[in-house]
Scaffold this active site. Structure first.
Site, PDB file in Angstrom:
ATOM      1  N   HIS A  41     -36.280   7.064  19.680  1.00  0.00           N
ATOM      2  CA  HIS A  41     -35.153   6.276  20.163  1.00  0.00           C
ATOM      3  C   HIS A  41     -33.962   7.143  20.578  1.00  0.00           C
ATOM      4  O   HIS A  41     -32.848   6.654  20.747  1.00  0.00           O
ATOM      5  CB  HIS A  41     -34.708   5.271  19.104  1.00  0.00           C
ATOM      6  CG  HIS A  41     -34.196   3.980  19.675  1.00  0.00           C
ATOM      7  ND1 HIS A  41     -35.018   3.010  20.192  1.00  0.00           N
ATOM      8  CD2 HIS A  41     -32.942   3.498  19.834  1.00  0.00           C
ATOM      9  CE1 HIS A  41     -34.295   1.993  20.624  1.00  0.00           C
ATOM     10  NE2 HIS A  41     -33.025   2.263  20.430  1.00  0.00           N
ATOM     11  N   ASP A  83     -28.069  -1.340  13.444  1.00  0.00           N
ATOM     12  CA  ASP A  83     -28.227  -2.649  14.089  1.00  0.00           C
ATOM     13  C   ASP A  83     -29.681  -2.912  14.465  1.00  0.00           C
ATOM     14  O   ASP A  83     -30.153  -4.053  14.385  1.00  0.00           O
ATOM     15  CB  ASP A  83     -27.364  -2.726  15.348  1.00  0.00           C
ATOM     16  CG  ASP A  83     -25.886  -2.847  15.024  1.00  0.00           C
ATOM     17  OD1 ASP A  83     -25.553  -3.495  14.010  1.00  0.00           O
ATOM     18  OD2 ASP A  83     -25.072  -2.298  15.771  1.00  0.00           O
ATOM     19  N   GLU A 111     -18.455  -6.374  12.770  1.00  0.00           N
ATOM     20  CA  GLU A 111     -18.611  -5.659  14.033  1.00  0.00           C
ATOM     21  C   GLU A 111     -17.767  -6.374  15.096  1.00  0.00           C
ATOM     22  O   GLU A 111     -17.153  -7.408  14.832  1.00  0.00           O
ATOM     23  CB  GLU A 111     -20.075  -5.575  14.474  1.00  0.00           C
ATOM     24  CG  GLU A 111     -20.899  -4.608  13.653  1.00  0.00           C
ATOM     25  CD  GLU A 111     -22.230  -4.236  14.303  1.00  0.00           C
ATOM     26  OE1 GLU A 111     -22.447  -4.583  15.487  1.00  0.00           O
ATOM     27  OE2 GLU A 111     -23.060  -3.604  13.612  1.00  0.00           O
TER      28      GLU A 111
END
Length: 522
Positions: free
Chosen positions: A92, A155, A266
């Site tokens: 990622h 997340d 957030e």
């Protein structure tokens, strides 16, 4: 590629294969012909960013840490080669950080996914022992069987545990529990010298803190002991909207100052109509929210705060009562607030919906020119203005995250770099997707140049003083500036644990050296 260069690479690989007969290597196309490596479909030359494509000469899929140790010992003892090694978790990365041009990529997902849950042991706390290549979603699923869960998250849960611990690991719980690297009790690490070490706050602590947030420079995490807490059944998931930035940040800082009531905070910058319909900022249609993005000849930007409350911690009150008490202190647009109760699993796995949405639109396996910055509280407004001056709000595609963290939740001994000084630091994430149908190669290059401009301007402007997270720099001087007063410590740790600079070449921090030159210098 010249034939002589190809032969050299093949000979080195053959020798490595002979020396490492117990190791399970997958040979790359270099062994059968001079292919164009930048066009290979080998996952080891591919990451989520789809911006940089560096092909290795070989891929190792180990079945145990001993195989990783054996390989690194061979390379550390070698005086004829400059082969480098990169550990790849879920792939990622954005800028090829887990790639190894002409080197060896170790694919950590081949390691057995071992998860061992220890609940209420003699020490009085619970923890999980997990292999480094395990994904966070796998740990969540297993720990929930014991009504437990890690305290701090990212997340997106489909990342490897070793990968996020090598960077920091942040999300909306960071203000309360610190980043993921602040919730680790112990690590098993294979250093760049091939040494297998178990380390913790008290045992081989220098390696422990070096590896946490160390960008893979000092060792490869093969096992981690993760602190767990009781898991809630339900979460009250709340969103409130703003049209004033100062009010938005003031309310965010209000929320992170209430850790006994709030479990997650957030925020988002809402740039256009498309943002409101994405699953990132899903706004129920029945609320009929119709903001005026174009107002009085200028472009108007909105902001969204997202916070959550767990149900298990409440005594003599309800979640709704807590939400009501919190909202009395906030200054959001009164008509633009909503909340929903969801399972804890669904809340933590919420970004999977965004992935599914992007996949359905062909926007997942595309270039992702992302930019993540740590920004001091005093510079956040100026940084916001700098950012908006360098993007096109009307056609921007993707979320822009912005929310505060608290410095005292980070251990200064780790390798992560935060901006100097202030107690409150914001994370800003520009998470755009570059649709090949509308964004050409030149378009992508322009986006990357804009991000580089924003990063450099924010880092060099003393009124902002930002630092890049998941950093990508081109020269060692830029890395020196990034680490600032921590550079000498970082470099000294490199000499101690990976003296030949074998590990993590994709970060571009330290050039590979020969064993012979190292021995002469010592």
């Amino acid at each position: 590629m010249e034939f002589s260069v190809l032969c050299t690479r093949v000979n080195v690989l053959i020798l490595l294969l002979a020396l490492c007969s117990p190791c399970k290597f997958i040979q790359s196309p270099v062994d059968i012909g001079p292919l164009n490596f930048h066009q290979t479909t080998n996952t080891a030359s591919l990451d989520f960013g789809r911006i940089i494509f560096n092909s290795p000469s070989a891929v190792l899929r180990p079945l145990s840490p001993k195989e990783i140790s054996f390989l690194l010992r061979i390379l550390s003892a070698s005086s004829f080669s400059k082969v480098t090694v990169a550990a790849r978790g879920a792939g990622h990365s954005i800028h090829g950080q887990a790639q190894a041009l002409d080197g060896i990529v170790i694919e950590m997902d081949s390691m057995p996914s071992s998860i061992s849950i220890h609940k209420n042991v003699d020490s009085g706390f619970s923890y999980a022992d997990v292999s480094g290549g395990t994904l966070w979603i796998e740990l969540l699923e297993e720990s929930l069987k014991f009504e437990l869960a890690p305290r701090s998250w990212t997340d997106y849960l489909y990342l490897s545990i070793g990968g996020t611990l090598s960077n920091g690991g942040i999300s909306g719980q960071t203000f309360k529990h610190g980043p993921q690297i602040s919730n680790v009790l112990q690590l098993d690490v294979v250093t760049g010298k091939g040494e297998q070490v178990t380390c913790s706050h008290t045992e081989s602590s220098e390696l422990f803190f070096a590896v946490l947030g160390g960008l893979g420079q000092f060792g490869i995490i093969t096992r981690a002991r993760i602190l767990l807490q009781d898991a809630p059944q339900k979460v009250k998931w709340t969103r409130a909207f703003y049209d004033d930035f100062d009010t938005f940040t003031r309310d965010q800082e209000l929320l992170v100052a209430m850790p006994n009531m709030v479990d997650y905070v957030e925020g988002f910058i809402v740039l256009n109509e498309q943002s409101l319909h994405s699953s990132s900022i899903a706004f129920p249609s029945h609320l009929q929210f119709s903001p005026e993005f174009h107002s009085k000849g200028s472009y108007k930007v909105y902001y969204c705060i997202e916070f959550a409350i767990h149900d298990y911690q409440l005594k003599n009150t309800t979640v709704d009562q807590v939400v009501t008490e919190i909202l009395k202190k906030m200054s959001y647009i009164p008509s633009h607030f909503y909340s929903v109760e969801v399972s804890y699993f669904d809340f933590l796995n919420r970004v999977k919906l965004e992935e599914n949405s992007l996949r359905s639109r062909g926007l997942w396996e595309v270039p992702h020119p992302w930019l993540n910055m740590f920004v001091p509280k005093s510079g956040i407004k100026e940084f916001k203005d700098l950012l908006l001056d360098n993007i096109s709000p009307s056609d921007f595609e993707g979320p822009v995250l912005i929310y505060p963290l608290l410095r005292d939740k980070w251990d200064a001994n780790s390798s992560v770099v935060l901006p100097d000084g202030e107690a409150v630091v914001y994370i800003v994430g520009v998470l755009r997707s570059a649709n090949p149908a509308t964004c050409s190669t030149q378009c992508l290059t322009d986006l990357l140049q804009r991000h580089r401009h924003v990063e450099q301007a924010a880092a060099t402007n003393p009124q902002i003083g930002a630092k890049q997270y998941l950093a990508h720099h081109r020269t060692q001087d830029q890395w020196r500036n990034h680490f600032g007063r921590n550079w000498d410590r970082f470099a000294a740790r490199k000499v101690r644990f990976d003296p030949l600079s074998i590990l993590a070449p994709g970060q571009g921090i330290f050039p590979r050296t020969y064993a012979s030159s190292h021995l002469m210098s010592s």
